[in-house]
Design a protein around this motif. Structure first.
Motif, short mmCIF file in Angstrom:
data_model
loop_
_atom_site.label_atom_id
_atom_site.label_comp_id
_atom_site.label_asym_id
_atom_site.label_seq_id
_atom_site.Cartn_x
_atom_site.Cartn_y
_atom_site.Cartn_z
N VAL A 22 0.84 -1.20 0.00
CA VAL A 22 0.00 0.00 0.00
C VAL A 22 0.87 1.24 0.00
O VAL A 22 2.03 1.21 0.36
CB VAL A 22 -0.94 0.05 1.24
CG1 VAL A 22 -1.91 -1.10 1.21
CG2 VAL A 22 -0.15 0.05 2.52
N SER A 23 0.28 2.34 -0.41
CA SER A 23 0.96 3.62 -0.32
C SER A 23 0.59 4.25 1.01
O SER A 23 -0.58 4.31 1.37
CB SER A 23 0.53 4.53 -1.47
OG SER A 23 1.04 5.83 -1.25
N ASN A 24 1.58 4.72 1.73
CA ASN A 24 1.27 5.39 2.98
C ASN A 24 1.29 6.91 2.81
O ASN A 24 1.27 7.64 3.77
CB ASN A 24 2.24 4.95 4.09
CG ASN A 24 3.66 5.41 3.83
OD1 ASN A 24 3.94 6.09 2.85
ND2 ASN A 24 4.57 5.04 4.71
N GLY A 25 1.35 7.36 1.55
CA GLY A 25 1.30 8.79 1.29
C GLY A 25 2.65 9.48 1.40
O GLY A 25 2.75 10.68 1.35
N GLY A 26 3.69 8.75 1.56
CA GLY A 26 5.02 9.33 1.67
C GLY A 26 5.80 8.62 2.76
O GLY A 26 5.34 7.65 3.34
N ILE A 27 6.99 9.09 3.00
CA ILE A 27 7.82 8.51 4.06
C ILE A 27 8.15 9.59 5.07
O ILE A 27 8.09 10.78 4.77
CB ILE A 27 9.10 7.87 3.50
CG1 ILE A 27 10.00 8.90 2.82
CG2 ILE A 27 8.78 6.73 2.56
CD1 ILE A 27 11.34 8.36 2.39
N THR A 28 8.51 9.17 6.26
CA THR A 28 8.87 10.14 7.28
C THR A 28 10.24 10.74 6.96
O THR A 28 11.06 10.13 6.26
CB THR A 28 8.93 9.49 8.67
OG1 THR A 28 9.97 8.51 8.67
CG2 THR A 28 7.59 8.87 9.05
N VAL A 29 10.49 11.91 7.46
CA VAL A 29 11.79 12.55 7.29
C VAL A 29 12.86 11.67 7.91
O VAL A 29 13.94 11.47 7.32
CB VAL A 29 11.80 13.96 7.93
CG1 VAL A 29 13.20 14.54 7.91
CG2 VAL A 29 10.82 14.87 7.22
N VAL A 75 16.15 10.28 5.90
CA VAL A 75 17.51 10.58 6.36
C VAL A 75 18.27 9.28 6.65
O VAL A 75 19.42 9.12 6.26
CB VAL A 75 17.48 11.50 7.60
CG1 VAL A 75 18.86 11.60 8.24
CG2 VAL A 75 16.98 12.89 7.21
N ASN A 76 17.60 8.33 7.31
CA ASN A 76 18.25 7.05 7.61
C ASN A 76 18.61 6.30 6.34
O ASN A 76 19.69 5.69 6.26
CB ASN A 76 17.35 6.17 8.49
CG ASN A 76 17.31 6.65 9.92
OD1 ASN A 76 18.17 7.39 10.38
ND2 ASN A 76 16.28 6.25 10.64
N MET A 77 17.74 6.33 5.35
CA MET A 77 18.03 5.65 4.08
C MET A 77 19.24 6.28 3.39
O MET A 77 20.12 5.58 2.87
CB MET A 77 16.81 5.70 3.17
CG MET A 77 15.68 4.78 3.61
SD MET A 77 14.14 5.00 2.69
CE MET A 77 14.66 4.74 1.02
N LEU A 78 19.31 7.60 3.38
CA LEU A 78 20.45 8.29 2.75
C LEU A 78 21.74 8.02 3.52
O LEU A 78 22.79 7.79 2.90
CB LEU A 78 20.17 9.79 2.66
CG LEU A 78 19.06 10.19 1.69
CD1 LEU A 78 18.74 11.67 1.82
CD2 LEU A 78 19.44 9.84 0.26
N ALA A 124 22.80 4.46 2.73
CA ALA A 124 23.35 4.36 1.37
C ALA A 124 24.77 4.90 1.32
O ALA A 124 25.65 4.28 0.71
CB ALA A 124 22.45 5.11 0.39
N ASN A 125 25.01 6.02 1.98
CA ASN A 125 26.36 6.58 2.01
C ASN A 125 27.32 5.64 2.73
O ASN A 125 28.46 5.45 2.29
CB ASN A 125 26.37 7.96 2.69
CG ASN A 125 25.77 9.02 1.82
OD1 ASN A 125 25.80 8.93 0.59
ND2 ASN A 125 25.20 10.04 2.43
N ASN A 126 26.88 5.07 3.82
CA ASN A 126 27.70 4.13 4.59
C ASN A 126 28.08 2.92 3.73
O ASN A 126 29.23 2.49 3.71
CB ASN A 126 26.95 3.70 5.85
CG ASN A 126 27.81 2.94 6.82
OD1 ASN A 126 29.03 2.97 6.74
ND2 ASN A 126 27.17 2.25 7.74
N VAL A 127 27.10 2.37 3.04
CA VAL A 127 27.36 1.21 2.18
C VAL A 127 28.33 1.58 1.06
O VAL A 127 29.29 0.85 0.78
CB VAL A 127 26.03 0.66 1.60
CG1 VAL A 127 26.29 -0.33 0.48
CG2 VAL A 127 25.20 0.01 2.70
N MET A 128 28.10 2.71 0.40
CA MET A 128 28.96 3.12 -0.71
C MET A 128 30.40 3.29 -0.27
O MET A 128 31.33 2.95 -1.01
CB MET A 128 28.43 4.41 -1.35
CG MET A 128 27.08 4.26 -2.01
SD MET A 128 27.01 3.00 -3.29
CE MET A 128 27.74 3.87 -4.64
#
Length: 127
Positions: free
Chosen positions: A35-42, A46-49, A52-56
């Motif tokens: 389902v779509s929850n209408g967006g993601i929390t800030v 931030v955690n995803m970014l 991603a930086n940590n993995v890279m």
């Protein structure tokens, strides 16, 4: 917690943009967890970014054989990210599936079979 869209336009989950197989589209439409929850929390953005930086930053530390696969028309992850990973991970096999979306394991039959065949061959070569 307030949910915001991090896109210029409101992001809406579109089954059609994520699955090319019509049967898989129907399965996903009936799945209450898709389902779509209408967006993601800030916080989540931030955690995803950060992740991603940590993995890279650590890709060059991966020494184990790695199979990297992506669809050329993936709407969830940019295939360029997989290409970057393939250049930084020493011992890898990188395969880009032309026209495929994100979920290679539920792609159209031909692509799905190619993906599983490639993965099986990669595993067999490791043994």
């Amino acid at each position: 917690m307030t949910k915001i869209s991090i896109f210029d336009q409101k992001f809406e989950f579109s089954i059609i943009k994520h699955f090319r197989d019509p049967q898989e589209c129907e399965i996903q439409k009936d799945d209450p967890l898709t389902v779509s929850n209408g967006g993601i929390t800030v916080r989540m953005a931030v955690n995803m970014l950060d992740m991603a930086n940590n993995v890279m930053e650590k890709l060059e530390n991966i020494k184990k054989p790695t199979f990297i696969a992506s669809g050329s028309d993936d709407y969830i992850l940019d295939p360029k990210g997989c290409e970057i990973c393939s250049k930084k991970i020493q011992n890898n096999v990188y395969k880009l599936y032309d026209g495929a979306y994100h979920s290679l394991h539920v792609e159209l039959e031909e692509t799905r079979q190619e993906f599983f065949s490639d993965l099986k061959l990669w595993i067999q070569n490791l043994l």
